[in-house]
Design an enzyme around this catalytic site. Structure first.
Site, PDB file in Angstrom:
ATOM      1  N   ARG A 119       0.839  -1.209   0.000  1.00 15.83           N
ATOM      2  CA  ARG A 119       0.000   0.000   0.000  1.00 15.83           C
ATOM      3  C   ARG A 119       0.870   1.253   0.000  1.00 15.83           C
ATOM      4  O   ARG A 119       0.585   2.221  -0.698  1.00 15.83           O
ATOM      5  CB  ARG A 119      -0.957  -0.032   1.196  1.00 15.83           C
ATOM      6  CG  ARG A 119      -2.062  -1.059   1.027  1.00 15.83           C
ATOM      7  CD  ARG A 119      -3.159  -0.903   2.068  1.00 15.83           C
ATOM      8  NE  ARG A 119      -2.812  -1.460   3.358  1.00 15.83           N
ATOM      9  CZ  ARG A 119      -3.235  -2.645   3.813  1.00 15.83           C
ATOM     10  NH1 ARG A 119      -4.017  -3.411   3.072  1.00 15.83           N
ATOM     11  NH2 ARG A 119      -2.888  -3.068   4.994  1.00 15.83           N
ATOM     12  N   PHE A 177     -11.531  -4.426  -5.421  1.00 21.48           N
ATOM     13  CA  PHE A 177     -11.557  -5.347  -4.273  1.00 21.48           C
ATOM     14  C   PHE A 177     -11.017  -4.572  -3.056  1.00 21.48           C
ATOM     15  O   PHE A 177     -10.065  -4.975  -2.402  1.00 21.48           O
ATOM     16  CB  PHE A 177     -10.711  -6.597  -4.542  1.00 21.48           C
ATOM     17  CG  PHE A 177     -11.098  -7.347  -5.791  1.00 21.48           C
ATOM     18  CD1 PHE A 177     -12.125  -8.285  -5.769  1.00 21.48           C
ATOM     19  CD2 PHE A 177     -10.451  -7.105  -7.000  1.00 21.48           C
ATOM     20  CE1 PHE A 177     -12.472  -8.982  -6.934  1.00 21.48           C
ATOM     21  CE2 PHE A 177     -10.793  -7.798  -8.154  1.00 21.48           C
ATOM     22  CZ  PHE A 177     -11.804  -8.743  -8.121  1.00 21.48           C
ATOM     23  N   ASP A 216     -16.011  -2.573  -4.371  1.00 24.19           N
ATOM     24  CA  ASP A 216     -16.119  -3.847  -3.663  1.00 24.19           C
ATOM     25  C   ASP A 216     -17.560  -4.323  -3.790  1.00 24.19           C
ATOM     26  O   ASP A 216     -18.478  -3.514  -3.964  1.00 24.19           O
ATOM     27  CB  ASP A 216     -15.728  -3.686  -2.185  1.00 24.19           C
ATOM     28  CG  ASP A 216     -15.290  -5.005  -1.547  1.00 24.19           C
ATOM     29  OD1 ASP A 216     -14.066  -5.223  -1.386  1.00 24.19           O
ATOM     30  OD2 ASP A 216     -16.182  -5.826  -1.216  1.00 24.19           O
ATOM     31  N   SER A 217     -17.752  -5.644  -3.670  1.00 30.32           N
ATOM     32  CA  SER A 217     -19.123  -6.170  -3.749  1.00 30.32           C
ATOM     33  C   SER A 217     -19.809  -6.151  -2.388  1.00 30.32           C
ATOM     34  O   SER A 217     -20.996  -6.437  -2.290  1.00 30.32           O
ATOM     35  CB  SER A 217     -19.098  -7.597  -4.304  1.00 30.32           C
ATOM     36  OG  SER A 217     -18.233  -8.399  -3.530  1.00 30.32           O
ATOM     37  N   ALA A 232     -16.453  -6.596  -9.292  1.00 28.19           N
ATOM     38  CA  ALA A 232     -15.277  -5.995  -9.935  1.00 28.19           C
ATOM     39  C   ALA A 232     -15.127  -6.445 -11.390  1.00 28.19           C
ATOM     40  O   ALA A 232     -14.663  -5.683 -12.231  1.00 28.19           O
ATOM     41  CB  ALA A 232     -14.016  -6.333  -9.138  1.00 28.19           C
ATOM     42  N   ASP A 281      -6.564  -6.153  -5.954  1.00 30.40           N
ATOM     43  CA  ASP A 281      -6.202  -7.008  -4.812  1.00 30.40           C
ATOM     44  C   ASP A 281      -7.341  -7.981  -4.506  1.00 30.40           C
ATOM     45  O   ASP A 281      -7.997  -7.878  -3.462  1.00 30.40           O
ATOM     46  CB  ASP A 281      -5.891  -6.128  -3.592  1.00 30.40           C
ATOM     47  CG  ASP A 281      -5.427  -6.947  -2.388  1.00 30.40           C
ATOM     48  OD1 ASP A 281      -4.888  -8.054  -2.586  1.00 30.40           O
ATOM     49  OD2 ASP A 281      -5.620  -6.473  -1.248  1.00 30.40           O
ATOM     50  N   CYS A 294      -3.300 -13.668  -3.683  1.00 26.92           N
ATOM     51  CA  CYS A 294      -3.033 -14.291  -2.386  1.00 26.92           C
ATOM     52  C   CYS A 294      -3.370 -15.781  -2.429  1.00 26.92           C
ATOM     53  O   CYS A 294      -3.563 -16.410  -1.392  1.00 26.92           O
ATOM     54  CB  CYS A 294      -3.788 -13.580  -1.266  1.00 26.92           C
ATOM     55  SG  CYS A 294      -5.562 -13.547  -1.513  1.00 26.92           S
TER      56      CYS A 294
END
Ligand code: SAH
Length: 393
Positions: free
Chosen positions: A212, A227, A248-249, A276, A296, A336
Site C-alpha cells: 500500500r 476489491f 467492492d461487492s 469488480a 487485490d 493471495c
C-alpha cells in the site's frame, strides 16, 4: 497441560525425509503408527525407531502431525511456549514503530509455531488456533502472549473452516481482557479501523501494508482500488491521486471504507458497490482511463483443482485493468492464492499484457512483508505475491 504423552508416533520413511528436509507436516498417509491418546504433543520416530523430535498431534486431521522440534526430549511446557513466541515477537523488532501500530506477531509455520496466528492491532491481539494439537496448549499460549505483549485484550477468531477439519468448534471468543469492536490502525501516515470481532481475516489485511505504501507513493490522477474491502489501498492512493474509486461487492466493507475516508479527512474517495469483473468490463467498454489501478482480489484458487479457472480469472481482470491505464499509469496487482505460485503469477501477467495490447513494464515484484515470514522449505508459508507495473507510452 504440558509435556508429551506416551505412545510415540511412527512416521514413514517418506514422512521422515519431509521433516528432515525442513517441512513440519506429516500427513495421515505417512503415519505408520498413530500415537496412543488424545490430541497434544507427541514424540515421533522413523520406522527404525530413530527419534525425529516432538510434534503436535491432530487425531482427525489430514495433517496428523506438525513437528515443532527435532529434540525428542523437549517438553512443551510454559517456558517453551514463552521462548518460541518471544522469538517470533523479537523477529518483528523495528516493524512496530512510529509508522505503524499493527502487525502479525506469529505467522504459524513461518515462525516455527505451526497452526498459530497472532495479529497485533495497537494494544490488542487477535489469535487463531488452527489445529487440535495446538488447541491443547491454549492456556500457556495465551499466558505467554499476555505477558510478553502486555495486551489489554486477546480475542480468538477461531471461526474458520480449517478448525472443522481438526474436529474443533468454530467460534469467536474473548480469551483475556476485552477487545473493542474497532481498533484504529496507523499505517504509513494513513489511519483505518480494523474490526477484530467481525472483519475479514483477523480484522484487517496486514499483509499488504508495504504494498500500500509502495503504490501510494506513485499514485496520481484518476485512481481505482478494486476489491477495496475497507479502503486501505484507496486511503493511500487518495493522498496523491485527484480522485479515487473504491470498488467492492460488500456494502458493509464500503460503509467502513467511507468511515475510514472521513477519519482521514479525505473527500476524494468514491465508494462503488459492484462486482469488480462487471465494473472492469463496463469501464473498458466506456473507454475509461485511469492513471493508477490496484487489483487485490480474494484467493481465486482455493485448491489445486481450481488453479486453471483461477488463472483465467486473474488473466481476465489484469488484461482489463491494463487496458484502462493511461500511458505512464501504474497498476499494482496481487494474488493471495497459495496454489498460484510466483512463476505462474508472472506468466499470467505476461499473457494478460500480450492480450491487452499494452506494453507493461515490470517496476517491482513484491512478496510478503517481514512480519509474514516465508520459509523456503515450507511453501505454504508463502501465499502473497504482487507486481507493480507501468504502462508504456
Ligand atoms: N484490498 C483490501 C483487501 C481485499 S480482500 C485491503 O488491502 O485491505 C478482497 C475483497 O474483495 C473483499 O472485501 C471482498 O468483499 C471483495 N470481493 C470478493 N469478490 C468480489 C467481486 N467479485 N467483486 C468485487 N469485490 C469482491
Amino acid at each position: 497441560m504440558s509435556g508429551t504423552h506416551d505412545g510415540a508416533a511412527v512416521v514413514s520413511a517418506r514422512g521422515a525425509r519431509r521433516w528432515l528436509g525442513g517441512h513440519p507436516w506429516i500427513f495421515k498417509s505417512d503415519v505408520v503408527r498413530a500415537p496412543q491418546g488424545p490430541a497434544g504433543a507427541v514424540r515421533a520416530t522413523d520406522p527404525n525407531g530413530r527419534p525425529l523430535g516432538v510434534a503436535l498431534w491432530s487425531p482427525t486431521s489430514e495433517i496428523s502431525l506438525r513437528f515443532v522440534s527435532t529434540r525428542p526430549d523437549v517438553a512443551l511446557d510454559d517456558a517453551w511456549w514463552r521462548a518460541r513466541i518471544g522469538a517470533a515477537i523479537a523477529r518483528r523488532a523495528g516493524i512496530l514503530d512510529a509508522r505503524t501500530n499493527a502487525c502479525r506477531l506469529v505467522h504459524g509455520e513461518g515462525d516455527g509455531l505451526p497452526s498459530l496466528v497472532v495479529d497485533r492491532f495497537d494494544r490488542w491481539l487477535v489469535v487463531q488456533l488452527l489445529s487440535a494439537g495446538l488447541e491443547t496448549f491454549r492456556a500457556p499460549i495465551v499466558a505467554a502472549l499476555a505477558d510478553l505483549t502486555g495486551a489489554e485484550g486477546i480475542l480468538a477468531r477461531n471461526d474458520v473452516s480449517v478448525r472443522g477439519r481438526e474436529g474443533l468448534s468454530r467460534d469467536v471468543e474473548t480469551l483475556a481482557g476485552a477487545v473493542p469492536e474497532t481498533v484504529e490502525v496507523l499505517e504509513h501516515g494513513v489511519r483505518y479501523l480494523a474490526a477484530p470481532h467481525s472483519g475479514q481475516k483477523t480484522g484487517a489485511f496486514l499483509d499488504q501494508r508495504e504494498a500500500r505504501a509502495l503504490v501510494g507513493a506513485v499514485a496520481r490522477g484518476r485512481a481505482l482500488d478494486l476489491f477495496s474491502y475497507h479502503g486501505s489501498f484507496a486511503l493511500h492512493l487518495a493522498a496523491r491521486a485527484e480522485q479515487v474509486r473504491a470498488v467492492d461487492s460488500s456494502a458493509a466493507a464500503l460503509a467502513r471504507a467511507a468511515e475510514n475516508a472521513a477519519l482521514n479527512g479525505r473527500t476524494n474517495i468514491e465508494c462503488v458497490e459492484a462486482d469488480a469483473f462487471d465494473f472492469l468490463r463496463d469501464e473498458e467498454r466506456a473507454g475509461a482511463r485511469y492513471e493508477t489501478v490496484v487489483l487485490d482480489p480474494p484467493a481465486f484458487a482455493k485448491n489445486r483443482a481450481s488453479i486453471a479457472g483461477a488463472l483465467r480469472g486473474y488473466r481476465d481482470i489484469n488484461r482489463r485493468a491494463m487496458r484502462l491505464l493511461a500511458p505512464g499509469g501504474f497498476l499494482y496487482t496481487a494474488s493471495c492464492s497459495y496454489h498460484v505460485g510466483k512463476d505462474a503469477f508472472l506468466a499470467m501477467l505476461a499473457d494478460a499484457a500480450a492480450e491487452s495490447g499494452r506494453r507493461m513494464i515490470l517496476r517491482a515484484i513484491t512478496g510478503q512483508p517481514a512480519d509474514h515470514p516465508e520459509v523456503l522449505t515450507i511453501p505454504e508459508t508463502g501465499y502473497l505475491k504482487g507486481a507493480l507495473l507501468e504502462a508504456g507510452e
